[in-house]
Design a protein around this motif. Structure first.
Motif, short mmCIF file in Angstrom:
data_model
loop_
_atom_site.label_atom_id
_atom_site.label_comp_id
_atom_site.label_asym_id
_atom_site.label_seq_id
_atom_site.Cartn_x
_atom_site.Cartn_y
_atom_site.Cartn_z
N ARG A 109 0.81 -1.22 0.00
CA ARG A 109 0.00 0.00 0.00
C ARG A 109 0.84 1.27 0.00
O ARG A 109 0.48 2.25 -0.63
CB ARG A 109 -0.92 0.01 1.23
N TYR A 110 1.96 1.25 0.71
CA TYR A 110 2.74 2.48 0.90
C TYR A 110 4.07 2.37 0.16
O TYR A 110 4.74 1.35 0.24
CB TYR A 110 2.99 2.73 2.38
N TRP A 111 4.45 3.47 -0.51
CA TRP A 111 5.64 3.46 -1.34
C TRP A 111 6.46 4.72 -1.14
O TRP A 111 5.92 5.81 -0.91
CB TRP A 111 5.25 3.39 -2.82
N GLY A 112 7.78 4.55 -1.25
CA GLY A 112 8.65 5.70 -1.31
C GLY A 112 8.71 6.24 -2.72
O GLY A 112 8.07 5.71 -3.64
N GLN A 113 9.51 7.27 -2.92
CA GLN A 113 9.58 7.94 -4.22
C GLN A 113 10.55 7.25 -5.18
O GLN A 113 10.53 7.53 -6.38
CB GLN A 113 10.01 9.41 -4.03
N GLY A 114 11.38 6.37 -4.67
CA GLY A 114 12.32 5.65 -5.52
C GLY A 114 13.67 6.31 -5.59
O GLY A 114 13.80 7.53 -5.42
N THR A 115 14.69 5.49 -5.84
CA THR A 115 16.05 5.99 -6.03
C THR A 115 16.68 5.21 -7.18
O THR A 115 16.54 3.99 -7.27
CB THR A 115 16.87 5.88 -4.73
N GLN A 116 17.37 5.92 -8.06
CA GLN A 116 17.94 5.33 -9.26
C GLN A 116 19.25 4.63 -8.96
O GLN A 116 20.15 5.21 -8.33
CB GLN A 116 18.17 6.40 -10.32
N VAL A 117 19.36 3.40 -9.45
CA VAL A 117 20.61 2.65 -9.38
C VAL A 117 21.02 2.32 -10.81
O VAL A 117 20.23 1.74 -11.57
CB VAL A 117 20.45 1.35 -8.56
N THR A 118 22.23 2.71 -11.18
CA THR A 118 22.75 2.42 -12.51
C THR A 118 24.06 1.67 -12.37
O THR A 118 24.99 2.15 -11.71
CB THR A 118 22.97 3.71 -13.31
N VAL A 119 24.10 0.49 -12.96
CA VAL A 119 25.30 -0.33 -12.92
C VAL A 119 25.88 -0.35 -14.33
O VAL A 119 25.31 -0.94 -15.25
CB VAL A 119 25.01 -1.76 -12.44
N SER A 120 27.00 0.32 -14.49
CA SER A 120 27.58 0.46 -15.82
C SER A 120 29.06 0.78 -15.70
O SER A 120 29.50 1.45 -14.76
CB SER A 120 26.87 1.58 -16.59
#
Length: 121
Positions: A109-120
């Motif tokens: 039901r509850y979510w954070g805003q998200g954080t980007q992870v880039t593996v490169s």
């Protein structure tokens, strides 16, 4: 209920990152906490979920590489990611819901805003 993620960034293959989720507004013992990720053009998938009566559940793709742990006194939940691969790239979300036993995004039901992870490289 509030969830705030942090700790994402760019990392080379084989590297590590620790994501943080600051939680508030609920008692962690009564909730299932999950980490999900969404890559471009793909559905959101459960990475790791845990509660007092469930799990920990690990997606097959992260077993042996990712772990979850918390600091109750500071209401923090962490996702430690080791041996990162390019396919781990995506937006990572922290989520919570009253005790459930499925690591499925539609159940949370509850979510954070998200954080980007880039593996490169």
């Amino acid at each position: 209920v509030q969830l705030v993620e942090s700790g994402g960034g760019l990392v080379q293959p084989g590297g590590s990152l620790r994501l943080s989720c600051a939680t508030s507004g609920f008692t962690r013992d009564s909730y299932t906490i999950g980490w999900f990720r969404q890559a471009p053009g793909k559905e959101r998938e459960g990475v790791l979920c845990i509660s007092s009566n469930y799990g920990p559940y690990y997606a097959d793709s992260v077993k042996g590489r990712f772990t979850i742990y918390g600091e109750n006194g500071q209401n923090m939940v962490y996702l430690q990611m080791n041996s990162l691969k390019p396919e781990d790239t995506g937006v990572y979300y922290c989520a919570a819901s009253r005790l459930i036993i499925e690591c499925v995004s539609s159940r949370f039901r509850y979510w954070g805003q998200g954080t980007q992870v880039t593996v490169s490289s």
